[in-house]
Design an enzyme around this catalytic site. Structure first.
Site, PDB file in Angstrom:
ATOM      1  N   GLU A 168       0.797  -1.230   0.000  1.00 17.24           N
ATOM      2  CA  GLU A 168       0.000   0.000   0.000  1.00 17.24           C
ATOM      3  C   GLU A 168       0.830   1.281   0.000  1.00 17.24           C
ATOM      4  O   GLU A 168       0.633   2.171   0.818  1.00 17.24           O
ATOM      5  CB  GLU A 168      -0.968  -0.010   1.197  1.00 17.24           C
ATOM      6  CG  GLU A 168      -1.878  -1.234   1.189  1.00 17.24           C
ATOM      7  CD  GLU A 168      -2.776  -1.353   2.408  1.00 17.24           C
ATOM      8  OE1 GLU A 168      -2.778  -0.453   3.265  1.00 17.24           O
ATOM      9  OE2 GLU A 168      -3.481  -2.375   2.501  1.00 17.24           O
ATOM     10  N   ASN A 209       2.013  -5.278  -3.073  1.00 22.56           N
ATOM     11  CA  ASN A 209       0.602  -5.585  -2.791  1.00 22.56           C
ATOM     12  C   ASN A 209      -0.180  -4.302  -2.518  1.00 22.56           C
ATOM     13  O   ASN A 209       0.286  -3.426  -1.787  1.00 22.56           O
ATOM     14  CB  ASN A 209       0.575  -6.486  -1.541  1.00 22.56           C
ATOM     15  CG  ASN A 209      -0.780  -7.079  -1.234  1.00 22.56           C
ATOM     16  OD1 ASN A 209      -1.426  -7.648  -2.102  1.00 22.56           O
ATOM     17  ND2 ASN A 209      -1.226  -6.943   0.014  1.00 22.56           N
ATOM     18  N   HIS A 245     -10.472  -6.131  -2.029  1.00 19.83           N
ATOM     19  CA  HIS A 245     -11.551  -5.912  -1.046  1.00 19.83           C
ATOM     20  C   HIS A 245     -12.648  -5.164  -1.813  1.00 19.83           C
ATOM     21  O   HIS A 245     -12.496  -3.984  -2.122  1.00 19.83           O
ATOM     22  CB  HIS A 245     -11.053  -5.051   0.121  1.00 19.83           C
ATOM     23  CG  HIS A 245      -9.991  -5.720   0.936  1.00 19.83           C
ATOM     24  ND1 HIS A 245     -10.234  -6.845   1.681  1.00 19.83           N
ATOM     25  CD2 HIS A 245      -8.679  -5.429   1.126  1.00 19.83           C
ATOM     26  CE1 HIS A 245      -9.129  -7.214   2.294  1.00 19.83           C
ATOM     27  NE2 HIS A 245      -8.161  -6.376   1.975  1.00 19.83           N
ATOM     28  N   GLU A 273      -6.262 -10.713  -0.966  1.00 22.39           N
ATOM     29  CA  GLU A 273      -7.074 -10.445   0.237  1.00 22.39           C
ATOM     30  C   GLU A 273      -8.552 -10.408  -0.138  1.00 22.39           C
ATOM     31  O   GLU A 273      -9.319  -9.578   0.363  1.00 22.39           O
ATOM     32  CB  GLU A 273      -6.655  -9.110   0.876  1.00 22.39           C
ATOM     33  CG  GLU A 273      -5.172  -9.050   1.213  1.00 22.39           C
ATOM     34  CD  GLU A 273      -4.752  -7.797   1.967  1.00 22.39           C
ATOM     35  OE1 GLU A 273      -5.618  -7.053   2.468  1.00 22.39           O
ATOM     36  OE2 GLU A 273      -3.528  -7.564   2.059  1.00 22.39           O
ATOM     37  N   ASP A 275     -12.288 -10.352  -0.547  1.00 19.76           N
ATOM     38  CA  ASP A 275     -13.569 -10.448   0.158  1.00 19.76           C
ATOM     39  C   ASP A 275     -14.535  -9.494  -0.539  1.00 19.76           C
ATOM     40  O   ASP A 275     -14.139  -8.445  -1.037  1.00 19.76           O
ATOM     41  CB  ASP A 275     -13.475 -10.207   1.674  1.00 19.76           C
ATOM     42  CG  ASP A 275     -12.812  -8.912   2.093  1.00 19.76           C
ATOM     43  OD1 ASP A 275     -12.561  -8.028   1.231  1.00 19.76           O
ATOM     44  OD2 ASP A 275     -12.548  -8.745   3.296  1.00 19.76           O
TER      45      ASP A 275
HETATM   46  O1  G2I Z   1      -7.579  -3.689   6.571  1.00 15.41           O
HETATM   47  C1  G2I Z   1      -7.742  -4.873   5.845  1.00 15.41           C
HETATM   48  C2  G2I Z   1      -6.434  -5.313   5.244  1.00 15.41           C
HETATM   49  C3  G2I Z   1      -5.953  -4.322   4.196  1.00 15.41           C
HETATM   50  N1  G2I Z   1      -4.726  -4.792   3.553  1.00 15.41           N
HETATM   51  C4  G2I Z   1      -3.639  -5.135   4.443  1.00 15.41           C
HETATM   52  C5  G2I Z   1      -4.093  -6.095   5.534  1.00 15.41           C
HETATM   53  O2  G2I Z   1      -3.047  -6.371   6.433  1.00 15.41           O
HETATM   54  C6  G2I Z   1      -5.302  -5.556   6.264  1.00 15.41           C
HETATM   55  O3  G2I Z   1      -5.638  -6.512   7.285  1.00 15.41           O
HETATM   56  C7  G2I Z   1      -6.210  -5.996   8.459  1.00 15.41           C
HETATM   57  C8  G2I Z   1      -6.506  -7.154   9.399  1.00 15.41           C
HETATM   58  O4  G2I Z   1      -7.460  -7.992   8.795  1.00 15.41           O
HETATM   59  C9  G2I Z   1      -7.078  -6.624  10.717  1.00 15.41           C
HETATM   60  O5  G2I Z   1      -7.186  -7.703  11.662  1.00 15.41           O
HETATM   61  O6  G2I Z   1      -5.344  -5.090   9.067  1.00 15.41           O
HETATM   62  C10 G2I Z   1      -5.941  -4.477  10.201  1.00 15.41           C
HETATM   63  C11 G2I Z   1      -5.042  -3.361  10.719  1.00 15.41           C
HETATM   64  O7  G2I Z   1      -4.863  -2.394   9.767  1.00 15.41           O
HETATM   65  C12 G2I Z   1      -6.183  -5.535  11.268  1.00 15.41           C
HETATM   66  O8  G2I Z   1      -6.843  -4.960  12.372  1.00 15.41           O
HETATM   67  C13 G2I Z   1      -6.148  -5.003  13.574  1.00 15.41           C
HETATM   68  C14 G2I Z   1      -6.846  -4.060  14.535  1.00 15.41           C
HETATM   69  O9  G2I Z   1      -6.768  -2.735  14.000  1.00 15.41           O
HETATM   70  C15 G2I Z   1      -6.173  -4.097  15.867  1.00 15.41           C
HETATM   71  O10 G2I Z   1      -6.885  -3.297  16.779  1.00 15.41           O
HETATM   72  C16 G2I Z   1      -6.068  -5.536  16.368  1.00 15.41           C
HETATM   73  O11 G2I Z   1      -5.306  -5.576  17.555  1.00 15.41           O
HETATM   74  O12 G2I Z   1      -6.159  -6.311  14.101  1.00 15.41           O
HETATM   75  C17 G2I Z   1      -5.417  -6.411  15.300  1.00 15.41           C
HETATM   76  C18 G2I Z   1      -5.337  -7.866  15.714  1.00 15.41           C
HETATM   77  O13 G2I Z   1      -6.607  -8.413  15.891  1.00 15.41           O
END
Ligand code: G2I
Length: 342
Positions: A168, A209, A245, A273, A275
Site C-alpha cells: 500500500e 501488494n 476488497h 485479500e 472479500d
Molecule cells: O484492513 C484490511 C487489510 C488491508 N490490507 C492489508 C491487511 O493487512 C489488512 O488486514 C487488516 C486485518 O485484517 C485486521 O485484523 O489489518 C488491520 C489493521 O490495519 C487488522 O486490524 C487489527 C486491529 O486494528 C487491531 O486493533 C487488532 O489488535 O487487528 C489487530 C489484531 O486483531
C-alpha cells in the site's frame, strides 16, 4: 466412480435385492440428482488445483484452537497468509528485539498440512511500531528497514512462497503515499526493500501488494509503471498482489485485462485479500467473476480470501467471505467451485 445399476424393470428383481443394496442405490441416485457433477471437485482447494491454482485464506493464530475454524481451513484451503502475525508491530515491537511466536505457530500449522505460505507484510505504514515512525534520519530508517527485512525474511527463509514485501505505497491518484518511509528515504525505499528481501530469502517470490487496483486506474497505472521500471533495471520483483476488497456488484469490467497486463510484464499476479460484500446470488456472481478472471490468466497462481468465516472478518458486517458465521457454505462458495470448472 459410483456405478448406478440400471433401474430394474421387473418388480421381482427389485424386491430380490438385499435392502442394504437398495438403500445404497437409492442414496447414490439421490445424490446424483442433487449434484449433477458428483465426481467434480468438492473443496475450494481441489477445485483450484484442477486449474493449477492455490486457494488460500488469511489466518489468525488465536483462532486455530477453535476446532471448526481449523477443520474448515484444513479441509478447504491450500494456502495461508498470517493476517497480522508477521507485521512489524508484532515481529519487532522494539528495535532489534524480535518476536516470531504467533507467526511460527501459523507456519507450523501450514507446513504440517501441506499449505503454501504467503508472508505478509515486511514494509507497511500501518501496524508500525512507534519507534520506527520516530526515526528522523533517512539513512537510519533505511538501516532499520533493511535490518527488519533481513531478520524477518531470514527467519522464514525457504518457507515462504510469496512475500508481500511492500504494502500500500500508493495513493488513489497514483502519487506516492507520504508514509514515514517515503518521507525520510524517498522513492528508493521500495526497491531497497525488494533487494533486502531477495538477499534474505532468494527463493521466495517477492510481491508488491495494494488495494483499489482491481481495474485500470491511476493507482494501478502507477504500480504498473513501477513494475515495468523494476523489471527494466533488474530490481527483484516477481509478483503483484491485488487485494480485491470489493463492494457488492463492483468487480470492474476490466478485472481480467488488468491482471493480464501485469502478467505481461513478466510477473505473477496473486489475488491476495479477496472479500466481497453482499449475499446470495449477487455475491456468488461477483466471486465467480474474480475466479474466472484468475483462471483465464495463467500467471494468476493463487487466490486468497481475507479470512475463513464471516464471523471473524475484518468487515464482518458486510458478510464478505465464503463461509458464514456458523461455517456453513454460502452460495458464493458453490459459485467459486463451479467457476473453477467443478
Ligand atoms: O484492513 C484490511 C487489510 C488491508 N490490507 C492489508 C491487511 O493487512 C489488512 O488486514 C487488516 C486485518 O485484517 C485486521 O485484523 O489489518 C488491520 C489493521 O490495519 C487488522 O486490524 C487489527 C486491529 O486494528 C487491531 O486493533 C487488532 O489488535 O487487528 C489487530 C489484531 O486483531
Amino acid at each position: 466412480m459410483i456405478k448406478i445399476p440400471r433401474t430394474p424393470r421387473r418388480r421381482t428383481t427389485r424386491s430380490a435385492l438385499p435392502s442394504a443394496v437398495t438403500a445404497v442405490v437409492a442414496v447414490a441416485a439421490l445424490s446424483v440428482a442433487a449434484t449433477p457433477a458428483a465426481n467434480a471437485a468438492s473443496t475450494l482447494k481441489s477445485a483450484a488445483a484442477s486449474k493449477g491454482k492455490t486457494f488460500g485464506a488469511a489466518v489468525a493464530n488465536y483462532h486455530l484452537g477453535e476446532s471448526q475454524y481449523a477443520s474448515t481451513l484444513d479441509t478447504e484451503f491450500s494456502g495461508v497468509t498470517p493476517e497480522n502475525e508477521m507485521k512489524w508491530d508484532t515481529t519487532e515491537p522494539s528495535r532489534g528485539s524480535f518476536n516470531f511466536g504467533a507467526a511460527d505457530s501459523i507456519v507450523a500449522h501450514a507446513q504440517s498440512h501441506g499449505m503454501k505460505i504467503r508472508g505478509h507484510t515486511l514494509v507497511w505504514h500501518n501496524q508500525l511500531p512507534g519507534w520506527v515512525s520516530g526515526i528522523s534520519s533517512g539513512s537510519d530508517l533505511n538501516n532499520a528497514m533493511t535490518n527488519h527485512i533481513a531478520q524477518v525474511a531470514g527467519h522464514y527463509r525457504g518457507k515462504i512462497w510469496y512475500w508481500d514485501v511492500v504494502n500500500e505505497a500508493f495513493n488513489e491518484d497514483g502519487s506516492r503515499r507520504q508514509s514515514v518511509f517515503q518521507q525520510r528515504i524517498g522513492n528508493a525505499y521500495i526497491e531497497n526493500a525488494f533487494r533486502a528481501a531477495h538477499s534474505a530469502d532468494p527463493n521466495a517470490k517477492l510481491c508488491y501488494n495494494d488495494y483499489n487496483t482491481d481495474g485500470q486506474n491511476a493507482k494501478s497505472n502507477a504500480i504498473y509503471a513501477m513494475v515495468q521500471d523494476f523489471k527494466n533495471r533488474g530490481v527483484p520483483i516477481d509478483c503483484v498482489g491485488f487485494q480485491s476488497h470489493l463492494g457488492s456488484n463492483q468487480v470492474p469490467g476490466d478485472y481480467q485485462a488488468n491482471l493480464q497486463r501485469f502478467a505481461n510484464l513478466g510477473v505473477d499476479v496473486n489475488i491476495t485479500e479477496l472479500d466481497i460484500a453482499g449475499s446470495g446470488q449477487q455475491q456468488a456472481d461477483d466471486y465467480a467473476k474474480v475466479v474466472r478472471a484468475c483462471v483465464a490468466v495463467s500467471r494468476c497462481t493463487s487466490i486468497t480470501t481475507w479470512g475463513v468465516t464471516d464471523k471473524y472478518s475484518w468487515r464482518s458486517g458486510s458478510t464478505p467471505l465464503l463461509f458464514d458465521g456458523n461455517y456453513a457454505k454460502k452460495q458464493a462458495y458453490y459459485s467459486v467451485i463451479s467457476a473453477f470448472g467443478g
